[in-house]
Design a protein around this motif. Structure first.
Motif, PDB file in Angstrom:
ATOM      1  N   MET A 159      10.934  23.345   5.754  1.00 27.46           N
ATOM      2  CA  MET A 159      12.328  23.756   5.545  1.00 27.46           C
ATOM      3  C   MET A 159      13.254  22.539   5.483  1.00 27.46           C
ATOM      4  N   ARG A 160      13.095  21.635   6.421  1.00 25.63           N
ATOM      5  CA  ARG A 160      13.961  20.447   6.428  1.00 25.63           C
ATOM      6  C   ARG A 160      13.759  19.611   5.163  1.00 25.63           C
ATOM      7  N   ALA A 161      12.505  19.433   4.777  1.00 23.68           N
ATOM      8  CA  ALA A 161      12.219  18.656   3.568  1.00 23.68           C
ATOM      9  C   ALA A 161      12.757  19.370   2.325  1.00 23.68           C
ATOM     10  N   ALA A 162      12.629  20.687   2.309  1.00 21.96           N
ATOM     11  CA  ALA A 162      13.096  21.469   1.156  1.00 21.96           C
ATOM     12  C   ALA A 162      14.607  21.367   1.005  1.00 21.96           C
ATOM     13  N   LEU A 163      15.326  21.461   2.119  1.00 22.46           N
ATOM     14  CA  LEU A 163      16.778  21.371   2.051  1.00 22.46           C
ATOM     15  C   LEU A 163      17.227  19.978   1.632  1.00 22.46           C
ATOM     16  N   SER A 164      16.564  18.967   2.171  1.00 25.18           N
ATOM     17  CA  SER A 164      16.899  17.598   1.789  1.00 25.18           C
ATOM     18  C   SER A 164      16.719  17.391   0.291  1.00 25.18           C
ATOM     19  N   LYS A 165      15.598  17.860  -0.242  1.00 23.33           N
ATOM     20  CA  LYS A 165      15.329  17.729  -1.672  1.00 23.33           C
ATOM     21  C   LYS A 165      16.325  18.545  -2.496  1.00 23.33           C
ATOM     22  N   LEU A 166      16.630  19.748  -2.009  1.00 23.90           N
ATOM     23  CA  LEU A 166      17.543  20.629  -2.729  1.00 23.90           C
ATOM     24  C   LEU A 166      18.918  19.988  -2.880  1.00 23.90           C
ATOM     25  N   PHE A 167      19.441  19.446  -1.786  1.00 21.83           N
ATOM     26  CA  PHE A 167      20.779  18.854  -1.824  1.00 21.83           C
ATOM     27  C   PHE A 167      20.812  17.551  -2.615  1.00 21.83           C
ATOM     28  N   ARG A 168      19.676  16.856  -2.678  1.00 21.36           N
ATOM     29  CA  ARG A 168      19.617  15.598  -3.426  1.00 21.36           C
ATOM     30  C   ARG A 168      19.477  15.831  -4.926  1.00 21.36           C
ATOM     31  N   GLU A 169      18.659  16.824  -5.308  1.00 15.73           N
ATOM     32  CA  GLU A 169      18.216  16.915  -6.699  1.00 15.73           C
ATOM     33  C   GLU A 169      18.803  18.071  -7.492  1.00 15.73           C
ATOM     34  N   GLU A 170      19.294  19.107  -6.818  1.00 16.45           N
ATOM     35  CA  GLU A 170      19.787  20.276  -7.554  1.00 16.45           C
ATOM     36  C   GLU A 170      21.293  20.149  -7.782  1.00 16.45           C
ATOM     37  N   LEU A 173      25.265  24.409  -8.155  1.00 18.54           N
ATOM     38  CA  LEU A 173      25.657  24.879  -6.833  1.00 18.54           C
ATOM     39  C   LEU A 173      25.155  26.295  -6.557  1.00 18.54           C
ATOM     40  N   LYS A 174      25.181  27.142  -7.568  1.00 16.60           N
ATOM     41  CA  LYS A 174      24.699  28.512  -7.385  1.00 16.60           C
ATOM     42  C   LYS A 174      23.222  28.525  -7.001  1.00 16.60           C
ATOM     43  N   GLN A 175      22.454  27.674  -7.669  1.00 19.73           N
ATOM     44  CA  GLN A 175      21.029  27.601  -7.361  1.00 19.73           C
ATOM     45  C   GLN A 175      20.805  27.076  -5.945  1.00 19.73           C
ATOM     46  N   VAL A 176      21.629  26.128  -5.516  1.00 22.05           N
ATOM     47  CA  VAL A 176      21.538  25.604  -4.155  1.00 22.05           C
ATOM     48  C   VAL A 176      21.762  26.726  -3.147  1.00 22.05           C
ATOM     49  N   ILE A 177      22.799  27.530  -3.374  1.00 26.48           N
ATOM     50  CA  ILE A 177      23.121  28.626  -2.458  1.00 26.48           C
ATOM     51  C   ILE A 177      22.002  29.656  -2.430  1.00 26.48           C
ATOM     52  N   LYS A 178      21.494  30.015  -3.597  1.00 25.64           N
ATOM     53  CA  LYS A 178      20.430  31.022  -3.685  1.00 25.64           C
ATOM     54  C   LYS A 178      19.175  30.561  -2.947  1.00 25.64           C
TER      55      LYS A 178
END
Length: 208
Positions: A159-170, A173-178
């Motif tokens: 989860m932590r790695a996924a969120l870090s990657k999400l905020f760095r690479e996506e 914004l809608k996709q980040v929230i989803k």
């Protein structure tokens, strides 16, 4: 005399196992749904069916609890166990519903990994519940509880790695929230599995 005339234990262990089977069924469908990201509606319908069947088992367990004179272990523990197990399937259903509600069009490897961890955790919930009829097997029960705890820790790391990657690479914004919602729900499933393990540990420590 009164104790001999009143119901003893009932079908509690059968009901626990029946509910656990629905948990595994739901988690298997969720892992397939997230893993292939195809036939989403079909998987969601099967998850809904598993959740409805589990709800019936939960209601039957609570009804039996009210009319059983001598229970296999503490009444509060029985209630806590079955309701916490029910929370697992509720969250599984929430993931499937969120995929449709948010019209999620793509999924990430991290979400697939979390869904797989959820399924493994649910399988171990079923395994540990199956041993509850014999709390003398404390070592075997505790070993599975430890495995559930480790899987929850694995989910935290993913989860932590996924969120870090999400905020760095996506950048969408809608996709980040989803995806943040999906990640949170998936990780919460492993939390509830750990809660079941904690209830089971308490039962074993008090009754073995």
């Amino acid at each position: 005399m009164l104790g001999r005339l009143m119901p003893r234990e009932g079908k509690f262990f059968d009901l626990f196992n029946a509910h656990a089977a629905r948990i595994v069924e739901g988690s298997r469908e969720l892992a397939a749904m997230i893993g292939t990201f195809s036939e989403l509606e079909a998987h969601a319908q099967r998850i809904d069916a598993a959740e409805r069947a589990a709800d019936k088992v939960t209601h039957e367990t609570i009804a039996l609890l009210h009319k059983t004179f001598i229970t296999p272990f503490d009444r509060d523990q029985i209630h806590q166990l079955i309701t916490t197990m029910d929370d697992i399937l509720d969250l599984t259903q929430d993931v499937a519903e969120s995929v449709a509600l948010y019209d999620l069009r793509k999924i990430t490897p991290e979400a697939k990994q979390l869904a797989d961890i959820c399924h493994m955790s649910c399988e171990r919930v079923a395994a540990v519940v199956a041993l509850l009829h014999n709390v003398k097997r404390a070592d075997a029960i505790m070993k599975i509880c430890e495995e559930i705890d480790r899987l929850e820790s694995d989910a935290d790391r993913v989860m932590r790695a996924a969120l870090s990657k999400l905020f760095r690479e996506e950048n969408d914004l809608k996709q980040v929230i989803k995806l943040r919602v999906i990640y949170d729900l998936l990780e919460s499933i492993t939390d509830r599995c750990e809660d079941v393990a904690n209830v089971v540990e308490g039962i074993v420590l008090e009754n073995s």
